[in-house]
Design an enzyme around this catalytic site. Structure first.
Site, PDB file in Angstrom:
ATOM      1  CE  LYS A  44      -4.456  -1.259   0.442  1.00  0.00           C
ATOM      2  NZ  LYS A  44      -4.390  -2.644   0.073  1.00  0.00           N
ATOM      3  CE  LYS A  63      -6.806 -18.079  -5.876  1.00  0.00           C
ATOM      4  NZ  LYS A  63      -6.281 -16.991  -5.082  1.00  0.00           N
ATOM      5  CE  LYS A 115     -15.423 -10.596  -7.013  1.00  0.00           C
ATOM      6  NZ  LYS A 115     -16.626 -10.268  -6.298  1.00  0.00           N
TER       7      LYS A 115
END
Ligand code: TRP
Length: 334
Positions: A113, A196, A199
């Site tokens: 982040k 895999k 989304k």
């Protein structure tokens, strides 16, 4: 002997897909009968990214509905909404007093982040692992069914729990460890060639539990294949192997062997293969989709489930917190 305690949280970030279902959720459904399970929707964690209130509520509601539709049984496990437990932020605050800035800054998820959004780092992001530790420790869990990406957070939970025990000289918290049920986690491939279903690779890559038959047919028709096979007995590309793997889950053995033979002798027609998978997926998922639709209209049932979960979870949380307050020295004057 008392059953071992399991805790796991899921962030409310939208609809579940087949990969979530066959991976985490079917495991939870099994676990709820073998362990004392606390499963919660992690809406406090969502606040790190400032969701708008209507979205937050809708996402929590949808995850709850989909969990129930997949077979989580509120009588077998404790299924609750994290923000229904004021004991969690209280324990989080206590743990924060012994969490060092340096160790929090070294956590991989925070460093990521800090790299990608250096101008938007709040204290909640920095202390995310402390909140997660509070989620786990509040029920004295020893087992946490999460993926590899959460390993470092679990290590922090052990550190914070042990530190608290040591400082206040009481073995309140056991050490929580990652837990993979039976080692047979089923991995569902993506439709666009990835290994895999996720989304983050776009909506075309996933089959959502709420997808309609038309949407499933359309997505399957666009699933990636290959131009081959060019020779007899060649090895399928990853994309084609993914489709076979999908078949293993939703189709009959006869169908799968029909198509693997067709691949081997170069007579395979991907259009037929994909149509067959689409129909089998539709049949496989339709009971869940029907339950989702019913639950979406049943506010009364949802309210009952949430209330039941809140009561059971609060009982466990309040017991742990009472112990923490005592050892810290918060004594009643009354
Ligand atoms: N951090 C977890 C994730 O991103 C979600 C989570 C929050 C969690 N609190 C937890 C998982 C406690 C297990 C236990 O997936």
């Amino acid at each position: 002997m008392a059953k071992e305690i399991v805790v796991s949280g899921i962030r409310p970030t939208g609809n579940l897909h087949l990969g979530n279902y066959m991976g985490a959720v079917t495991n939870f459904v099994k676990m709820q009968y073998d362990y004392t399970c606390y499963f919660f929707i992690a809406d406090y964690h969502s606040l790190t990214t400032h969701p708008n209130p209507a979205d937050l509520h809708n996402n929590v509601r949808q995850v709850l509905i989909e969990y129930l539709a997949c077979g989580l049984n509120p009588d077998a496990c404790t299924l609750y909404i994290q923000s229904d437990l004021p004991q969690i932020p209280e324990l989080y605050m206590m743990l924060n007093m012994h969490a060092y800035k340096g160790e929090l800054e070294r956590v991989a998820s925070f460093k990521e982040k800090a790299r990608t959004q250096p101008d938007n780092l709040n204290a909640g992001l920095l202390t995310y692992p402390v909140l997660m530790a509070a989620d786990i420790l509040i029920h004295k869990a020893g087992k946490v069914p999460v993926g590899k990406d959460q390993e470092q957070h679990l290590e922090m939970a052990r550190t914070f729990g042990n530190r608290f025990n040591r400082i206040y000289e009481k073995e309140i918290f056991p050490e929580p460890y990652a837990f993979n049920y039976g080692n047979n986690l089923i991995k569902i491939p993506g439709l666009q060639g990835g290994s895999k279903m996720s989304k983050s690779d776009g909506d075309a890559n996933v089959i959502s539990l709420i997808n309609t038959p038309e949407q499933i047919r359309k997505k399957m028709s666009k699933a990636v294949t290959e131009t081959g096979p060019l020779m007899v007995d060649s090895i399928p590309s990853e994309a084609v192997q993914n489709l076979f793997n999908l078949m293993k889950i939703v189709s009959t053995d006869e169908k799968l062997s029909h198509y693997t033979k067709a691949y081997a002798n170069c007579s395979i027609r991907y259009g037929d293969l994909k149509k067959d998978i689409a129909e089998d997926l539709i049949n496989f998922l339709s009971p869940i989709r029907e339950k989702i639709t019913l639950l979406q209209a049943d506010n009364k049932l949802l309210a009952k489930v949430v209330k039941q979960g809140r009561e059971k979870a609060q009982e466990s949380a309040a017991n742990t917190l009472k112990e923490c307050r005592e050892v810290i020295g918060f004594k009643s004057f009354l």
